[in-house]
Scaffold this motif. Structure first.
Motif, PDB file in Angstrom:
ATOM      1  N   ALA A  90      19.921   6.550  57.853  1.00  0.00           N
ATOM      2  CA  ALA A  90      20.753   5.672  57.025  1.00  0.00           C
ATOM      3  C   ALA A  90      19.899   4.585  56.376  1.00  0.00           C
ATOM      4  CB  ALA A  90      21.870   5.045  57.858  1.00  0.00           C
ATOM      5  N   GLN A  91      18.891   4.095  57.092  1.00  0.00           N
ATOM      6  CA  GLN A  91      18.011   3.067  56.537  1.00  0.00           C
ATOM      7  C   GLN A  91      17.262   3.598  55.320  1.00  0.00           C
ATOM      8  OE1 GLN A  91      15.532   1.782  59.775  1.00  0.00           O
ATOM      9  NE2 GLN A  91      17.113   0.477  60.641  1.00  0.00           N
ATOM     10  N   VAL A  92      16.784   4.832  55.395  1.00  0.00           N
ATOM     11  CA  VAL A  92      16.076   5.434  54.261  1.00  0.00           C
ATOM     12  C   VAL A  92      17.014   5.578  53.070  1.00  0.00           C
ATOM     13  CG1 VAL A  92      14.927   7.527  53.433  1.00  0.00           C
ATOM     14  CG2 VAL A  92      14.354   6.590  55.676  1.00  0.00           C
ATOM     15  N   ALA A  93      18.240   6.021  53.322  1.00  0.00           N
ATOM     16  CA  ALA A  93      19.212   6.165  52.242  1.00  0.00           C
ATOM     17  C   ALA A  93      19.524   4.820  51.595  1.00  0.00           C
ATOM     18  CB  ALA A  93      20.499   6.805  52.774  1.00  0.00           C
ATOM     19  N   VAL A  94      19.661   3.784  52.402  1.00  0.00           N
ATOM     20  CA  VAL A  94      19.929   2.444  51.866  1.00  0.00           C
ATOM     21  C   VAL A  94      18.746   1.959  51.045  1.00  0.00           C
ATOM     22  CG1 VAL A  94      20.238   0.018  52.512  1.00  0.00           C
ATOM     23  CG2 VAL A  94      21.602   1.771  53.621  1.00  0.00           C
ATOM     24  N   LEU A  95      17.535   2.171  51.558  1.00  0.00           N
ATOM     25  CA  LEU A  95      16.341   1.766  50.808  1.00  0.00           C
ATOM     26  C   LEU A  95      16.272   2.461  49.460  1.00  0.00           C
ATOM     27  CD1 LEU A  95      13.391   1.505  53.345  1.00  0.00           C
ATOM     28  CD2 LEU A  95      14.238  -0.248  51.800  1.00  0.00           C
ATOM     29  N   GLN A  96      16.536   3.755  49.432  1.00  0.00           N
ATOM     30  CA  GLN A  96      16.513   4.490  48.167  1.00  0.00           C
ATOM     31  C   GLN A  96      17.548   3.934  47.200  1.00  0.00           C
ATOM     32  OE1 GLN A  96      16.985   8.538  49.521  1.00  0.00           O
ATOM     33  NE2 GLN A  96      14.810   8.943  49.213  1.00  0.00           N
ATOM     34  N   GLU A  97      18.724   3.623  47.724  1.00  0.00           N
ATOM     35  CA  GLU A  97      19.780   3.074  46.881  1.00  0.00           C
ATOM     36  C   GLU A  97      19.400   1.694  46.347  1.00  0.00           C
ATOM     37  OE1 GLU A  97      24.448   1.805  47.336  1.00  0.00           O
ATOM     38  OE2 GLU A  97      23.638   3.314  48.689  1.00  0.00           O
ATOM     39  N   LEU A  98      18.766   0.878  47.189  1.00  0.00           N
ATOM     40  CA  LEU A  98      18.365  -0.463  46.761  1.00  0.00           C
ATOM     41  C   LEU A  98      17.231  -0.423  45.740  1.00  0.00           C
ATOM     42  CD1 LEU A  98      18.499  -2.406  50.137  1.00  0.00           C
ATOM     43  CD2 LEU A  98      20.029  -2.675  48.181  1.00  0.00           C
ATOM     44  N   LEU A  99      16.323   0.536  45.904  1.00  0.00           N
ATOM     45  CA  LEU A  99      15.175   0.618  44.998  1.00  0.00           C
ATOM     46  C   LEU A  99      15.519   1.265  43.665  1.00  0.00           C
ATOM     47  CD1 LEU A  99      12.422   1.571  47.583  1.00  0.00           C
ATOM     48  CD2 LEU A  99      12.771  -0.643  46.471  1.00  0.00           C
ATOM     49  N   HIS A 100      16.633   1.981  43.610  1.00  0.00           N
ATOM     50  CA  HIS A 100      17.047   2.647  42.371  1.00  0.00           C
ATOM     51  C   HIS A 100      18.505   2.330  42.065  1.00  0.00           C
ATOM     52  CE1 HIS A 100      13.309   4.873  42.520  1.00  0.00           C
ATOM     53  NE2 HIS A 100      13.580   5.176  43.776  1.00  0.00           N
ATOM     54  N   PRO A 101      18.798   1.066  41.776  1.00  0.00           N
ATOM     55  CA  PRO A 101      20.197   0.688  41.532  1.00  0.00           C
ATOM     56  C   PRO A 101      20.708   1.243  40.203  1.00  0.00           C
ATOM     57  CG  PRO A 101      18.772  -1.151  41.035  1.00  0.00           C
ATOM     58  CD  PRO A 101      17.892  -0.069  41.616  1.00  0.00           C
ATOM     59  N   CYS A 102      21.998   1.470  40.151  1.00  0.00           N
ATOM     60  CA  CYS A 102      22.639   1.915  38.922  1.00  0.00           C
ATOM     61  C   CYS A 102      23.831   0.996  38.687  1.00  0.00           C
ATOM     62  CB  CYS A 102      23.071   3.378  39.047  1.00  0.00           C
ATOM     63  SG  CYS A 102      23.626   4.052  37.476  1.00  0.00           S
ATOM     64  N   PHE A 103      23.574  -0.092  37.994  1.00  0.00           N
ATOM     65  CA  PHE A 103      24.593  -1.117  37.799  1.00  0.00           C
ATOM     66  C   PHE A 103      25.753  -0.644  36.930  1.00  0.00           C
ATOM     67  CE2 PHE A 103      20.640  -3.904  38.091  1.00  0.00           C
ATOM     68  CZ  PHE A 103      20.755  -4.041  39.457  1.00  0.00           C
ATOM     69  N   GLU A 104      25.497   0.267  36.033  1.00  0.00           N
ATOM     70  CA  GLU A 104      26.534   0.702  35.096  1.00  0.00           C
ATOM     71  C   GLU A 104      27.655   1.489  35.777  1.00  0.00           C
ATOM     72  OE1 GLU A 104      23.208   1.775  34.552  1.00  0.00           O
ATOM     73  OE2 GLU A 104      22.736  -0.024  33.403  1.00  0.00           O
ATOM     74  N   ASP A 105      27.385   2.097  36.933  1.00  0.00           N
ATOM     75  CA  ASP A 105      28.374   2.944  37.597  1.00  0.00           C
ATOM     76  C   ASP A 105      29.409   2.163  38.396  1.00  0.00           C
ATOM     77  OD1 ASP A 105      27.106   5.118  36.549  1.00  0.00           O
ATOM     78  OD2 ASP A 105      26.047   5.663  38.381  1.00  0.00           O
ATOM     79  N   ALA A 106      29.252   0.857  38.515  1.00  0.00           N
ATOM     80  CA  ALA A 106      30.189   0.052  39.310  1.00  0.00           C
ATOM     81  C   ALA A 106      31.563   0.018  38.646  1.00  0.00           C
ATOM     82  CB  ALA A 106      29.659  -1.364  39.482  1.00  0.00           C
ATOM     83  N   ALA A 107      32.591  -0.057  39.472  1.00  0.00           N
ATOM     84  CA  ALA A 107      33.969  -0.062  38.967  1.00  0.00           C
ATOM     85  C   ALA A 107      34.241  -1.264  38.066  1.00  0.00           C
ATOM     86  CB  ALA A 107      34.950  -0.054  40.136  1.00  0.00           C
TER      87      ALA A 107
END
Length: 129
Positions: A90-107
């Motif tokens: 889970a830590q690796v998945a969170v790190l990947q998500e934090l390092l490659h954010p996609c701000f446009e996809d937010a609701a």
């Protein structure tokens, strides 16, 4: 711990698995419907009985300060969130998500995505060293 606890609780009440899944996915404050108060209290008591160390401290932290009804589902959610946060995969998945954010996809649009990313970054800052 999670599979063992869920397995035992499902043997006690067949809907516990469904209740746990709903508790884990719920965001914000958790209100327990009247018909589930007894189930919630039983879950909270069992968690206090089974757990030790850090896990027990997390459940104790969920006790109401005013002496009201305990919320076993909120304690379960807190415990699951913390255990997931400590899981290496889970830590690796969170790190990947934090390092490659996609701000446009937010609701709520780009700004909302950016604010959610900043909150997640602050929560997981220890992962970043």
């Amino acid at each position: 711990w999670k599979a063992r606890a869920t397995g035992w609780l499902v043997a006690v009440h067949s809907d516990y698995g469904r209740y746990h899944a709903a508790a884990e996915s719920r965001q914000g404050e958790m209100h327990v419907p009247q018909h589930l108060q007894e189930v919630s209290s039983f879950l909270h008591t069992d968690l206090l009985t089974w757990l030790t160390g850090t896990q027990l401290a997390l459940v104790l932290r969920s006790l109401p300060l005013g002496g009201g009804q305990s919320n076993g589902f909120a304690a379960w959610r807190t415990l699951c969130e913390e255990e997931e946060r400590l899981d290496p995969a889970a830590q690796v998945a969170v790190l990947q998500e934090l390092l490659h954010p996609c701000f446009e996809d937010a609701a709520g649009g780009w700004r909302q995505g950016w604010m959610e990313w900043e909150a997640k970054l602050a929560r997981h800052a220890p992962l970043l060293g």
